[in-house]
Motif scaffolding. Structure first.
Motif, short mmCIF file in Angstrom:
data_model
loop_
_atom_site.label_atom_id
_atom_site.label_comp_id
_atom_site.label_asym_id
_atom_site.label_seq_id
_atom_site.Cartn_x
_atom_site.Cartn_y
_atom_site.Cartn_z
N SER A 107 28.46 -22.75 17.58
CA SER A 107 27.73 -23.84 16.92
C SER A 107 26.28 -23.44 16.64
O SER A 107 25.77 -23.62 15.52
CB SER A 107 27.75 -25.10 17.80
OG SER A 107 29.08 -25.51 18.00
N THR B 60 32.94 -22.07 20.86
CA THR B 60 33.61 -22.96 21.81
C THR B 60 34.12 -24.23 21.13
O THR B 60 35.20 -24.73 21.46
CB THR B 60 32.64 -23.29 22.96
OG1 THR B 60 32.29 -22.06 23.61
CG2 THR B 60 33.25 -24.22 23.97
N LEU B 61 33.37 -24.77 20.19
CA LEU B 61 33.81 -26.02 19.54
C LEU B 61 35.16 -25.80 18.85
O LEU B 61 36.08 -26.62 18.98
CB LEU B 61 32.75 -26.48 18.53
CG LEU B 61 33.08 -27.68 17.65
CD1 LEU B 61 33.48 -28.89 18.47
CD2 LEU B 61 31.88 -28.03 16.75
N LEU C 31 37.78 -28.33 21.35
CA LEU C 31 37.10 -29.49 21.94
C LEU C 31 37.60 -30.81 21.36
O LEU C 31 37.96 -30.90 20.19
CB LEU C 31 35.59 -29.40 21.72
CG LEU C 31 34.86 -28.23 22.37
CD1 LEU C 31 33.37 -28.47 22.35
CD2 LEU C 31 35.34 -27.97 23.78
N SER D 127 33.06 -32.99 18.41
CA SER D 127 31.65 -32.63 18.51
C SER D 127 30.93 -33.90 18.94
O SER D 127 31.20 -34.98 18.42
CB SER D 127 31.14 -32.15 17.14
OG SER D 127 29.77 -31.85 17.22
N HIS E 256 40.03 -28.03 14.21
CA HIS E 256 39.40 -26.81 14.72
C HIS E 256 39.46 -25.65 13.74
O HIS E 256 38.48 -24.96 13.51
CB HIS E 256 40.03 -26.43 16.07
CG HIS E 256 39.88 -27.54 17.07
ND1 HIS E 256 40.94 -28.29 17.52
CD2 HIS E 256 38.79 -28.05 17.67
CE1 HIS E 256 40.51 -29.21 18.36
NE2 HIS E 256 39.21 -29.09 18.47
N THR F 71 27.39 -29.96 21.52
CA THR F 71 27.39 -29.20 20.27
C THR F 71 26.40 -29.71 19.22
O THR F 71 25.80 -28.89 18.51
CB THR F 71 28.80 -29.12 19.65
OG1 THR F 71 29.35 -30.44 19.55
CG2 THR F 71 29.71 -28.24 20.47
#
Ligand SMILES: Cc1cc2nc3c(=O)[nH]c(=O)nc-3n(C[C@H](O)[C@H](O)[C@H](O)COP(=O)(O)OP(=O)(O)OC[C@H]3O[C@@H](n4cnc5c(N)ncnc54)[C@H](O)[C@@H]3O)c2cc1C
Length: 452
Positions: free
Chosen positions: A21, A49-50, A55, A58, A106, A406
């Motif tokens: 991010s 990672t997002l 995840l 966000s 994603h 994020t």
């Protein structure tokens, strides 16, 4: 036979390390501000990672009052995703944790970020970890060695931005780090279940409201997005019956009902700081994932025919190295909403601390209407041409529990990108930058620096 010829050298204005991010925001901003920019990413895709820890959403775009605190690159990205149906945009956080959450598809997120980097003219090097760094007499980073698929390369950049999450470049450059590491947050591995009938789950929760966090709004059967914190009773039964070794009092589920898909955030373990720490954590988290999948199928309404459809591509690390910068944000700054002359943006996510050994979150502290973020937390002490962005910024363990989210990583990334472009153009050390000019550039990019 081995050859020891010197690796080719690439000169650039800005080198961004890490394409998560913060790194994507930094690289796009630096290039758009006129800097020749290279982004080196260790894995095979941007998104970080997002995207690849899958995840739930966000988070952190709004404060508890519903005022937007994150603008700029983060907002542009969300709008791009909305245009292609890959995000509903900012929707109400119906468990009352914050005012909004922003679900994203994603894969579409990562692809869109790649396209935005390309449009901005960033040269993106994938599968290209940085492995070494050289500093000069004045402590500036003079060269960074990168292992690319085409061979080893040396990058000479006027300014380096470390957005690697783990502060990899800062460590190689000999930066100083925060020392309050005893309470580091645990790691997790998020997973996706497919073939889920979310309407059945929602009906069950309506009949058993004690299974969700107090204050939760349980969505309608035809909701487009579902957000659940709870299932404590079912989890306790699973643990008592020996089906789940991990004792948890609640879990987080984020679902896209029309896809029959749910992201599950429940696993956790401590990863030791050693060569095999992440490998051991991955095996333990894998065991937990399989136990939970079995338990979901057997015990949770709506999940009888579910299957494991995806798993985060790496151990999810909430916290690792945090640099020691010109200023260190602490819990008081975050809780009381300190104001700073050198603000580069705002954050408003609660201090969210997970625990290794307690079955619930360790604590979640509200942060009022939010706080300003000073430029100085992006500037490691004494290196001259290194900036950091994302979760490795200069912060205490507690303050990092909010800054790591994020939306705030987009903010620190964009600020670092603009600052790097200004420093490269002016030849100034990053600590001597004209902060007013930085703030003007950020405002013109739509960043939200202070409460309006
Ligand atoms: C389990 C879990 C759940 C979370 N839940 C949420 C949530 O629901 N919502 C939310 O907003 N936030 C959540 N967070 C927090 C958030 O995901 C992270 O703090 C944030 O994504 C960090 O962004 P970053 O850009 O700093 O790092 P990252 O996104 O991790 O990106 C760092 C990048 O650097 C690369 N890299 C590392 N080392 C090198 C190297 N030597 N050379 C080149 N590249 C390198 C990595 O491959 C990676 O792509 C969660 C975190 C975890 C772990």
């Amino acid at each position: 036979m081995t050859t020891n010829s010197a690796p080719p050298v690439h000169d650039t204005d800005v080198l961004v390390v890490g394409g998560g991010s913060a790194g994507v925001a930094a690289a796009v901003a630096a290039a758009e501000e006129g800097a020749r920019t290279v982004l080196a990413e260790a894995s095979g895709s941007v998104g970080g990672t997002l995207a690849w820890q899958l995840l739930e959403h966000s988070a952190g775009f709004h404060n508890v009052r519903g005022e937007q605190v994150t603008g700029g690159f983060g907002q542009r990205l969300v709008e791009r995703l909305m245009e292609i149906g890959a995000s509903p945009g900012h929707i109400r956080d119906d468990v009352g944790y914050t005012a909004s959450r922003t679900p994203v598809d994603h894969a579409a997120l990562a692809l869109t970020q790649s396209i935005m980097l390309d449009e901005a003219g960033v040269r993106v090097w994938l599968q290209s970890p940085i492995v070494d760094a050289t500093t000069g007499d004045d402590a500036r980073l003079t060269a960074v060695r990168v292992h690319t698929p085409a061979g080893s390369r040396v990058v000479r950049a006027a300014v380096v931005i470390d957005a690697s999450g783990d502060a990899a470049a800062a460590a190689l450059a000999g930066a100083s780090f925060q020392t309050d590491t005893s309470a580091r947050q645990p790691t997790s591995l998020l997973f996706k279940l497919g073939g889920v009938d979310l309407a059945l789950l929602l009906r069950h929760l309506r009949e058993h409201p004690d299974q969700v966090r107090p204050g939760s709004v349980i969505g309608e059967d035809d909701a487009d997005h579902v957000n659940v914190w709870g299932l404590g009773g079912l989890l306790a039964e699973g643990h008592e019956r020996g089906e789940l070794r991990l004792r948890r009092t609640e879990m987080h589920l984020a679902g896209w009902p029309r896809r029959g898909e749910v992201v599950v955030n429940v696993t956790r373990t401590r990863a030791e700081d050693s060569e095999e720490g992440l490998g051991l954590a991955h095996a333990e988290l894998g065991r937990q994932v399989f136990e939970f999948v079995r338990w979901f199928r057997n015990r949770v309404p709506g999940f009888g025919s579910c299957h494991l459809s995806a798993v985060g591509d790496r151990v999810g690390v909430r916290e690792s190295r945090r640099v020691l910068g010109l200023y260190t944000m602490d819990a008081a700054d975050v809780r009381t909403g300190s104001a700073f002359d050198d603000t580069i943006g705002r954050g408003a996510f609660p201090i969210d601390i997970h625990s290794h050994d307690s079955p619930s979150l360790s604590h979640t502290d509200p942060v009022g209407s939010g706080f300003e973020i000073p430029y100085r937390i992006l500037v490691p002490s004494g290196l001259g041409n290194l900036l950091v962005a994302g979760r490795c910024v200069s912060s205490t363990h507690e303050a990092n529990g909010s800054l790591r989210i994020t939306a705030t990583c987009f903010t620190t990334g964009e600020a670092a990108g603009v600052a790097a472009a200004h420093a490269a153009a002016s030849g100034k050390r990053v600590e001597d930058l004209d902060v007013t000019a930085l703030q003007d550039s950020l405002r013109s990019r739509g960043a939200r620096l202070a409460p309006s």
